[in-house]
Enzyme design. Structure first.
Site: not given
Ligand code: AHR
Length: 661
Positions: A61, A261, A389-390
């Site tokens: 990321e 994120c 994602n989450e």
């Molecule tokens: O890995 C850092 C963050 O942790 C990522 O962007 C997110 O998916 C999680 O909250």
């Protein structure tokens, strides 16, 4: 991101709050065999179990300046003058640039009325009153040049008024010493691209790039790029070779990108849109990074897929599930408001089309519209697609996720679509996520877990209890967060022990990746990370070495084993391709454990084996000053069908053995 995560980030955003000091309660030597008794490990090699051949991969990321200012080898920061306060509170179009009037007089402004293209609305205007005025880039905390190496320079110019003459680009030391130069004449009233290659005359880790106009007038400048020719695999617009290599050395079986994120974004207008990230760099659309800086998307889908191909990893792109991050607007308010928002239903068909186009871009024939665009990227082969994602498990999310999931599975049953069960390995989103996954019969879900080392020890049996008939698991983000969020050996050994449980459960856990991967030491926004770097050095943590030892020693068959102690955490796998048997042993006690490995079958194990040991003091960490506090040591050893090995205190050992038929 969880609410807890937000709270942590609130006090810090860039320096996470301390977590409770974990107290390890794993067994001690005294609870089991006495030091004099050898621990007998019986490997039931005749009872093999197939496990995922792609278990250990990576998650990348653009967080902590991992891409821009990191892996992406571009040396000019804010190269297209698109930085703004939406990226970071104090930023503007001229951040990382300055007007230079040492030899002339002039001014530097930013305009938008005659843009290079609509995706790059801003450009710099250098107005020269007395020839010699210019603008200077400080790069990403300086520009690193190496003597004798070549750098590809490109920029767009446009004469706006007067006769600005020719443009001279100088690579300079901080004190102004010339390190290389290029000159461009015949500027025109239209945007025109100039390119040249500059050979650096000396090594400098803090150089500058200066652009000077020789005449008097105003000239527009945009997309000023300086790239080392030496990139990973010599790819144009490529990756920093040292960083890319340490990633390749993990032998990842897959790579998840572009986040986290970042994938679902800070508001609906900030979702990561893959189509904005391909094509010529000046036609890509950068945007604010949810981590509060700018993403140039110079490292875009083309480069991600190419990198996957270069390192032999399967690409695992993640697209937003039609909703933005539930923490959107936390730092800046977007027009769609704060919190999770869903794309309006009338926009969903176009969004779905983007997802289909991604699959066509990756897998479609070169005769197809998007397959043709991809052809130059090599031969990507998309098997996995993350959706979401989450995400908070709301009706808004579920409705959009289902729409995407069903549509993709109907059109592309060959793609494994991965759902999401929230940010934590327990709690309401996790429960609701699994309920939804079960109802929808999702084939795989993405679980996350950032927990204390103790949590990992306490959860070694977690996946043993998972229902084998339900969704498979992608453990997309995990890391043991020790006191102070430091990369202690304690945290690394907790992860190692946990990874043995992933191998044992490799029939249900199909993929797993540590997170986050990279952090520029000057811009750390999240700790701990697997690897820290600056412009010239790389710091490999104990956690990196654990990932590397597992990554380089993956198997596709699990061989169950029994032992008469809980002091040793053990996993034995076999790699079908080579027939090699690999044993991983974690000893977290403060006493060496004498063990004997017996292979209870007619398998023939060679006596010549190789062991790699990572060990030391539980609290030790690697630092830039002492990068070798904890490093793996590899040596030859004698193995065989039955052999003894003393497992050092506080260590992970990987023993690789050849077998004969
Ligand atoms: O890995 C850092 C963050 O942790 C990522 O962007 C997110 O998916 C999680 O909250």
């Amino acid at each position: 991101m969880t609410n807890a995560w937000i709270k942590k980030q609130t006090c810090k955003w860039f320096v996470m709050a301390a977590i409770a000091t974990p107290v390890l309660s794993h067994p001690t030597q005294a609870e089991n065999a006495t030091p004099a008794d050898p621990v007998i490990v019986t490997v039931r090699a005749s009872q093999p179990k197939n496990i995922s051949p792609y278990l250990f991969g990576i998650f990348f990321e653009d967080l902590n300046y991992a891409a821009d200012g990191g892996l992406y080898a571009e040396l000019v920061q804010n190269r297209s003058f698109e930085y703004s306060a939406a990226d970071s509170k104090n930023w503007n179009s001229l951040t990382a640039w300055e007007l230079v009037q040492n030899y002339g007089k002039g001014s530097l402004t930013v305009e938008t009325n005659l843009p290079l293209n609509e995706k790059n609305p801003h450009y710099a205007v250098l107005t020269v009153e007395n020839a010699g005025a210019g603008l200077r880039s400080a790069g990403f905390d300086g520009i690193v040049l190496k003597a004798g190496e070549k750098y590809d320079l490109s920029l767009f110019t446009k004469v706006i008024s007067g006769k600005p003459g020719s443009i001279v680009v100088r690579l300079e030391s901080k004190s102004g010493g010339l390190l290389g130069e290029a000159k461009f004449s015949k500027l025109s009233g239209d945007w025109r691209k100039f390119t040249d290659t500059i050979k650096a005359s000396a090594t400098d880790s803090d150089a500058r790039l200066l652009i000077v106009a020789s005449g008097v007038g105003a000239v527009g400048l945009d997309m000023v790029s300086l790239f080392p020719q030496k990139t990973f695999h010599n790819r144009p617009n490529g990756l920093r070779p040292d960083l890319a290599q340490i990633i390749a050395d993990l032998h990842p079986k897959f790579m998840r990108f572009p986040g986290g994120c970042l994938a679902h974004g800070d508001g609906l207008d900030n979702m990561y849109r893959w189509k904005d990230t391909i094509g010529p760099i000046e036609q890509r659309k950068g945007q604010p990074n949810i981590w509060r800086y700018h993403q140039s998307v110079g490292l875009g889908y083309f480069e991600y897929f190419q990198f996957c191909e270069d390192i032999g990893a399967k690409p695992l792109p993640v697209v937003a599930a039609g909703v933005c991050c539930q923490n959107s607007g936390y730092l800046i308010t977007h027009k769609y408001g704060i919190g999770q928002r869903g794309l309006p239903m009338e926009l969903m068909p176009a969004y779905l089309q983007d997802v289909f186009d991604l699959i066509e871009w990756a897998n479609g024939p070169v005769t197809s519209t998007w397959g043709a665009k991809r052809a130059a990227a090599g031969h990507p082969n998309l098997e996995y697609l993350g959706v979401g994602n989450e995400d908070a498990q709301t009706d808004v999310f579920r409705e959009r996720f289902k729409m995407i999931y069903d549509a993709v599975k109907a059109k592309h049953p060959e793609i494994t679509v991965i759902g999401t069960v929230g940010p934590d390995p327990s709690g309401s989103d996790y429960d609701a996520g699994w309920k939804f996954a079960n109802e929808q019969h999702l084939e795989m879900v993405d679980e996350h877990g950032y927990k204390s080392p103790q949590w990992f020890w306490d959860n070694l049996a977690r996946f043993d209890a998972y229902d084998r008939t339900k969704s498979k698991v992608y453990l997309g983000e995990y890391a043991a967060h020790d006191t102070g969020h430091t990369n202690t050996l304690r945290s690394a050994l907790a992860e190692a022990a946990y990874m043995t449980s992933l191998e044992r459960n490799g029939d249900v856990v199909r993929l797993a990746s540590y997170a986050p991967l990279l952090a520029n030491e000057r811009h750390v926004q999240w700790r701990p990370d697997m690897v820290y770097f600056n412009n010239t050095n790389i710091l490999l943590t104990a956690n990196y070495f654990v990932q590397q030892m597992f990554g380089q020693n993956q198997g596709d068959v699990y061989l169950p084993s029994d032992s008469n102690t809980t002091n040793l955490i053990i996993s034995v796998v076999q790699e079908k391709k080579t027939g090699d048997i690999i044993a991983k042993l974690v000893n977290v006690t403060d006493t060496p454990v004498t063990s004997r490995l017996d292979f209870a079958s007619d398998i023939k194990v060679d006596s010549k084996a190789v062991k790699t040991v990572l060990g030391g003091d539980l609290s030790s960490v690697n630092t830039f000053a002492n990068p070798r506090n904890i490093i793996p040591v590899t040596s030859a050893m004698v193995a065989g069908k039955s052999f003894s090995y003393e497992v050092p205190a506080h260590s992970l050992t990987v023993i690789r053995m050849k077998t004969r038929r």
